[in-house]
Design a protein around this motif. Structure first.
Motif, PDB file in Angstrom:
ATOM      1  N   ASP A 146       2.834  -6.437 -16.411  1.00 23.48           N
ATOM      2  CA  ASP A 146       3.875  -6.366 -17.432  1.00 23.48           C
ATOM      3  C   ASP A 146       3.842  -5.059 -18.225  1.00 23.48           C
ATOM      4  OD1 ASP A 146       4.928  -8.687 -20.072  1.00 23.48           O
ATOM      5  OD2 ASP A 146       6.018  -7.232 -18.838  1.00 23.48           O
ATOM      6  N   LEU A 147       2.698  -4.811 -18.897  1.00 24.80           N
ATOM      7  CA  LEU A 147       2.616  -3.626 -19.745  1.00 24.80           C
ATOM      8  C   LEU A 147       2.620  -2.335 -18.931  1.00 24.80           C
ATOM      9  CD1 LEU A 147       2.288  -2.731 -22.713  1.00 24.80           C
ATOM     10  CD2 LEU A 147      -0.167  -2.621 -22.296  1.00 24.80           C
ATOM     11  N   TRP A 148       1.757  -2.291 -17.896  1.00 24.37           N
ATOM     12  CA  TRP A 148       1.598  -1.062 -17.122  1.00 24.37           C
ATOM     13  C   TRP A 148       2.879  -0.593 -16.426  1.00 24.37           C
ATOM     14  CZ3 TRP A 148      -1.126   3.136 -16.597  1.00 24.37           C
ATOM     15  CH2 TRP A 148      -1.089   3.875 -15.405  1.00 24.37           C
ATOM     16  N   PRO A 149       3.607  -1.492 -15.770  1.00 24.60           N
ATOM     17  CA  PRO A 149       4.809  -1.038 -15.077  1.00 24.60           C
ATOM     18  C   PRO A 149       5.844  -0.444 -16.033  1.00 24.60           C
ATOM     19  CG  PRO A 149       4.173  -3.195 -14.297  1.00 24.60           C
ATOM     20  CD  PRO A 149       3.340  -2.907 -15.495  1.00 24.60           C
ATOM     21  N   ASN A 150       5.995  -1.053 -17.198  1.00 30.24           N
ATOM     22  CA  ASN A 150       6.963  -0.502 -18.149  1.00 30.24           C
ATOM     23  C   ASN A 150       6.563  -0.681 -19.605  1.00 30.24           C
ATOM     24  OD1 ASN A 150       9.143   0.482 -19.536  1.00 30.24           O
ATOM     25  ND2 ASN A 150      10.671  -0.713 -18.443  1.00 30.24           N
ATOM     26  N   PRO A 151       5.682   0.206 -20.080  1.00 36.61           N
ATOM     27  CA  PRO A 151       5.233   0.120 -21.466  1.00 36.61           C
ATOM     28  C   PRO A 151       6.308   0.606 -22.433  1.00 36.61           C
ATOM     29  CG  PRO A 151       4.288   2.042 -20.426  1.00 36.61           C
ATOM     30  CD  PRO A 151       5.027   1.306 -19.359  1.00 36.61           C
TER      31      PRO A 151
ATOM     32  N   GLU B 121      12.841   5.720 -12.603  1.00 34.70           N
ATOM     33  CA  GLU B 121      12.403   6.067 -11.253  1.00 34.70           C
ATOM     34  C   GLU B 121      11.455   4.989 -10.734  1.00 34.70           C
ATOM     35  OE1 GLU B 121      11.000  10.126 -11.271  1.00 34.70           O
ATOM     36  OE2 GLU B 121      10.030   9.879  -9.308  1.00 34.70           O
ATOM     37  N   ILE B 122      10.509   4.588 -11.569  1.00 35.48           N
ATOM     38  CA  ILE B 122       9.550   3.557 -11.170  1.00 35.48           C
ATOM     39  C   ILE B 122      10.264   2.258 -10.838  1.00 35.48           C
ATOM     40  CG2 ILE B 122       7.637   2.113 -11.977  1.00 35.48           C
ATOM     41  CD1 ILE B 122       6.602   4.446 -13.565  1.00 35.48           C
TER      42      ILE B 122
ATOM     43  N   GLN C 284       0.825  -1.194   0.000  1.00 36.58           N
ATOM     44  CA  GLN C 284       0.000   0.000   0.000  1.00 36.58           C
ATOM     45  C   GLN C 284       0.863   1.249   0.000  1.00 36.58           C
ATOM     46  OE1 GLN C 284      -3.389  -1.241   1.315  1.00 36.58           O
ATOM     47  NE2 GLN C 284      -4.285   0.619   2.135  1.00 36.58           N
ATOM     48  N   LYS C 285       1.882   1.235   0.832  1.00 38.20           N
ATOM     49  CA  LYS C 285       2.757   2.401   0.925  1.00 38.20           C
ATOM     50  C   LYS C 285       3.391   2.693  -0.426  1.00 38.20           C
ATOM     51  CE  LYS C 285       7.330   3.657   2.570  1.00 38.20           C
ATOM     52  NZ  LYS C 285       8.517   3.266   3.310  1.00 38.20           N
ATOM     53  N   TYR C 286       3.889   1.640  -1.080  1.00 38.07           N
ATOM     54  CA  TYR C 286       4.562   1.884  -2.348  1.00 38.07           C
ATOM     55  C   TYR C 286       3.598   2.216  -3.466  1.00 38.07           C
ATOM     56  CZ  TYR C 286       9.119   1.168  -0.413  1.00 38.07           C
ATOM     57  OH  TYR C 286      10.261   1.329   0.323  1.00 38.07           O
ATOM     58  N   ASN C 287       2.368   1.766  -3.341  1.00 37.52           N
ATOM     59  CA  ASN C 287       1.350   2.184  -4.303  1.00 37.52           C
ATOM     60  C   ASN C 287       1.151   3.678  -4.223  1.00 37.52           C
ATOM     61  OD1 ASN C 287       0.836  -0.253  -5.413  1.00 37.52           O
ATOM     62  ND2 ASN C 287      -1.333  -0.253  -4.940  1.00 37.52           N
ATOM     63  N   GLU C 288       1.147   4.192  -3.005  1.00 40.42           N
ATOM     64  CA  GLU C 288       0.982   5.627  -2.800  1.00 40.42           C
ATOM     65  C   GLU C 288       2.180   6.385  -3.369  1.00 40.42           C
ATOM     66  OE1 GLU C 288      -2.520   5.398  -2.049  1.00 40.42           O
ATOM     67  OE2 GLU C 288      -1.662   7.388  -1.841  1.00 40.42           O
ATOM     68  N   VAL C 289       3.368   5.807  -3.194  1.00 37.75           N
ATOM     69  CA  VAL C 289       4.572   6.444  -3.728  1.00 37.75           C
ATOM     70  C   VAL C 289       4.514   6.483  -5.255  1.00 37.75           C
ATOM     71  CG1 VAL C 289       7.073   6.162  -4.011  1.00 37.75           C
ATOM     72  CG2 VAL C 289       6.026   5.826  -1.767  1.00 37.75           C
ATOM     73  N   ARG C 290       4.024   5.396  -5.848  1.00 33.77           N
ATOM     74  CA  ARG C 290       4.004   5.299  -7.312  1.00 33.77           C
ATOM     75  C   ARG C 290       2.935   6.163  -7.958  1.00 33.77           C
ATOM     76  NH1 ARG C 290       5.814  -0.648  -6.931  1.00 33.77           N
ATOM     77  NH2 ARG C 290       3.904  -0.934  -5.748  1.00 33.77           N
ATOM     78  N   ARG C 291       1.820   6.362  -7.238  1.00 34.53           N
ATOM     79  CA  ARG C 291       0.680   7.066  -7.831  1.00 34.53           C
ATOM     80  C   ARG C 291       1.049   8.376  -8.513  1.00 34.53           C
ATOM     81  NH1 ARG C 291      -4.724   5.593  -6.360  1.00 34.53           N
ATOM     82  NH2 ARG C 291      -3.989   4.538  -4.472  1.00 34.53           N
TER      83      ARG C 291
ATOM     84  N   ASP D 142      -4.985   0.508  -8.606  1.00 36.73           N
ATOM     85  CA  ASP D 142      -5.374  -0.329  -7.473  1.00 36.73           C
ATOM     86  C   ASP D 142      -6.460   0.399  -6.705  1.00 36.73           C
ATOM     87  OD1 ASP D 142      -2.078  -1.238  -7.332  1.00 36.73           O
ATOM     88  OD2 ASP D 142      -3.640  -2.759  -7.128  1.00 36.73           O
ATOM     89  N   PHE D 143      -7.358  -0.356  -6.112  1.00 36.61           N
ATOM     90  CA  PHE D 143      -8.332   0.269  -5.223  1.00 36.61           C
ATOM     91  C   PHE D 143      -7.549   0.877  -4.067  1.00 36.61           C
ATOM     92  CE2 PHE D 143     -11.013  -1.412  -8.036  1.00 36.61           C
ATOM     93  CZ  PHE D 143     -11.955  -2.364  -7.680  1.00 36.61           C
ATOM     94  N   LYS D 144      -8.172   1.813  -3.394  1.00 37.17           N
ATOM     95  CA  LYS D 144      -7.499   2.506  -2.298  1.00 37.17           C
ATOM     96  C   LYS D 144      -6.865   1.492  -1.340  1.00 37.17           C
ATOM     97  CE  LYS D 144      -6.259   6.306  -0.716  1.00 37.17           C
ATOM     98  NZ  LYS D 144      -5.839   7.573  -1.159  1.00 37.17           N
TER      99      LYS D 144
END
Lengths: 252, 250
Positions: free
Chosen positions: A212-217, B45-46, A57-64, A113-115
């Motif tokens: 796969d696609l979303w993290p690094n398109p 960065e990601i 969750q924490k890293y999702n917030e960082v990535r957002r 991701d959902f909250k």
């Protein structure tokens, strides 16, 4: 089995006499202690899961915000998501010729991701106004319920008149073949709400897009460019600068 | 590098046959190049963030593995006072039970403990060990199967080569022949699992159902299966057995 039978007999003896034989008592005690240990383990496992979710969750917030920044940059690269999608070895194959025409109107893909990470996520394809359907967003959501089931829902596409790619045989073009062959449209994916199975295996498309696609398109977007460039033999276009496929000249 | 990128972009423009053809000015190419570079920076960065997240998750898993270790030790000790604990649990598991022959059962009566252990760093693999008391079947006091995960999905599997005593090799039909006489082909012994070290299909990824069940299902909570079996016996016993399956005599 001998041991079990004797266990049974001993337990029966215990009932009859009402006074624990040492061995019986030990057995009972052991099983009770074991039960306690299992409960202790379960608490620990739950704690571990919680901690892992907290990290995610924490890293999702960082990535957002980083993904938001990325979205803005991508707006300046025409056909970015289309190119990346088509260049992906597995995803590209899923688009029929007709699908590809529709996809030209695709502006962006978003995975969110959902909250509460545990609860699920959604994948959205954003489109500009187009002659195929009314919607500007096509979304598929995966909501995880406690018992391990997943609730899947997808946009019901509002196709414009005569444009429904999912209606059998309507707009499907077969390449000159007389057979009433209907090529499966990628858009049927939005209707597929069946859970694959209860142990959480989701449809592959979702997994590929999300993991796969979303993290690094960019990796896939670049793939296409490099292919045109370095794939010497297939390239009919001039690639003057490199001249790698041109062996008449000097060295390699 | 910037020049190379610009070159590649020009080629891609032609290849893509998109809006570029209408707007092929240097100015636009330059902007595009800059955008792609900025995008690359963001991807870098990601990636850093993702690696950090993975490391943190691994830390949590390692920490809790350490916490569980002494508890599993204590559990093993308690299990020693429950005769045939693991055998009973195996026979109560729907999948594992089917893999155990009658001959296997005799051997498993000498099984004193099971041990499933992740490698120190959790992600590179784990081992499953069966510990036996001295028995007439093989010399070994423990049989282990180990799974090592390497990059690119490669898994290395090793298993103890069982030192069977004379005529006792159930995995190759030794005892079966003695007992059944005419049958040339006998049921596969559970113990052949230790010599199954070929990765079935690299494309399909790692798959060893028995290992998965032992590690993810039986090992975390074998009591659940043991109790199942216990309650079966109690139900069969009309004369005063418990209905709720608890093995106390009250």
């Amino acid at each position: 089995m001998a041991a079990d039978k004797s266990k049974k007999a001993k337990v029966a003896e215990l009932g009859a006499e009402g006074e624990p034989e040492t061995v019986d008592g030990e057995l009972v005690l052991s099983i009770e202690k074991l039960q306690e240990i299992q409960e202790e383990l379960e608490k620990i496992n739950e704690e571990a899961s919680e901690k892992v979710f907290e990290v995610e969750q924490k890293y999702n917030e960082v990535r957002r915000p980083v993904y938001v920044k990325r979205g803005d940059i991508i707006k300046n690269i025409p056909d970015f998501w289309l190119t990346a999608f088509l260049s992906h070895p597995a995803l590209g194959d899923l688009l029929s010729e007709k699908d590809q025409e529709v996809f030209k109107f695709m502006q962006s893909i978003e995975v969110e991701d959902f909250k509460d990470v545990k609860m699920g996520y959604s994948i959205t394809f954003n489109f500009t106004e187009n002659p195929y359907f009314e919607d500007t967003k096509l979304t598929k959501s995966y909501a995880f319920a406690d018992e391990g089931t997943t609730n899947i829902s997808g946009t019901k596409i509002r196709w414009k008149q005569g444009m429904d790619l999912l209606a059998n045989g309507n707009v499907q073009e077969t390449k000159g073949s007389k057979r009433p062959f209907v090529e499966e449209s990628f858009f049927s994916w939005f209707n597929e709400n069946l859970q694959e199975n209860l142990s959480g295996v989701m449809d592959e498309v979702a997994e590929i897009i999300k993991e796969d696609l979303w993290p690094n398109p960019l990796k896939y977007f670049n793939n296409e460019i490099d292919e045109d460039d370095f794939d010497g033999e297939d390239d009919e276009e001039e690639t003057d600068e490199d001249g790698e496929e041109d062996d008449d000249d000097d060295e390699d | 590098m910037q020049k190379g990128l610009a070159t590649r972009m020009t080629v891609a423009d032609k290849g893509k046959k998109s809006k570029f053809e209408e707007e092929g000015t240097d100015h636009i190419d330059g902007e595009l190049v800059v955008s792609i570079e900025k995008l690359q920076d963001i991807q870098d960065e990601i990636e850093k963030v993702n690696e950090e997240a993975s490391d943190k998750v691994l830390e949590v898993e390692q920490k809790y593995n350490e916490i569980r270790r002494p508890i599993y030790s204590r559990r093993n000790e308690i299990i020693l006072s429950i005769p045939d604990f693991w055998l009973t649990a195996f026979l109560s598991h729907p999948v594992i039970a089917d893999l155990i022959t009658e001959e296997d059962q005799k051997i498993l009566k000498y099984l004193i403990s099971l041990n499933v252990e992740d490698f120190k760093d959790v992600k590179s693999g784990y081992s499953i060990t069966f510990n036996f008391s001295p028995n007439p079947y093989f010399e070994d006091s423990s049989l282990t199967k180990t799974y090592s995960f390497f990059d690119e999905g490669i898994t290395n599997i090793t298993g103890t080569t069982i030192e069977w005593k004379e005529g006792m090799n159930v995995a190759n039909g030794g005892v079966h022949e003695k007992e059944r006489g005419k049958r040339p082909f006998s049921e596969e012994s559970f113990f052949s699992w230790f010599s199954e070290t070929q990765q079935k299909n690299l494309a399909e990824g790692f798959s060893d159902e028995v290992a998965e069940i032992l590690k993810e299902d039986l090992w975390p909570n074998p009591l659940r299966y043991f109790n199942n079996k216990g309650s079966d016996f109690d139900n069969e016993d009309e004369s005063g057995g418990d209905e709720d399956g608890e093995a106390d005599g009250t």
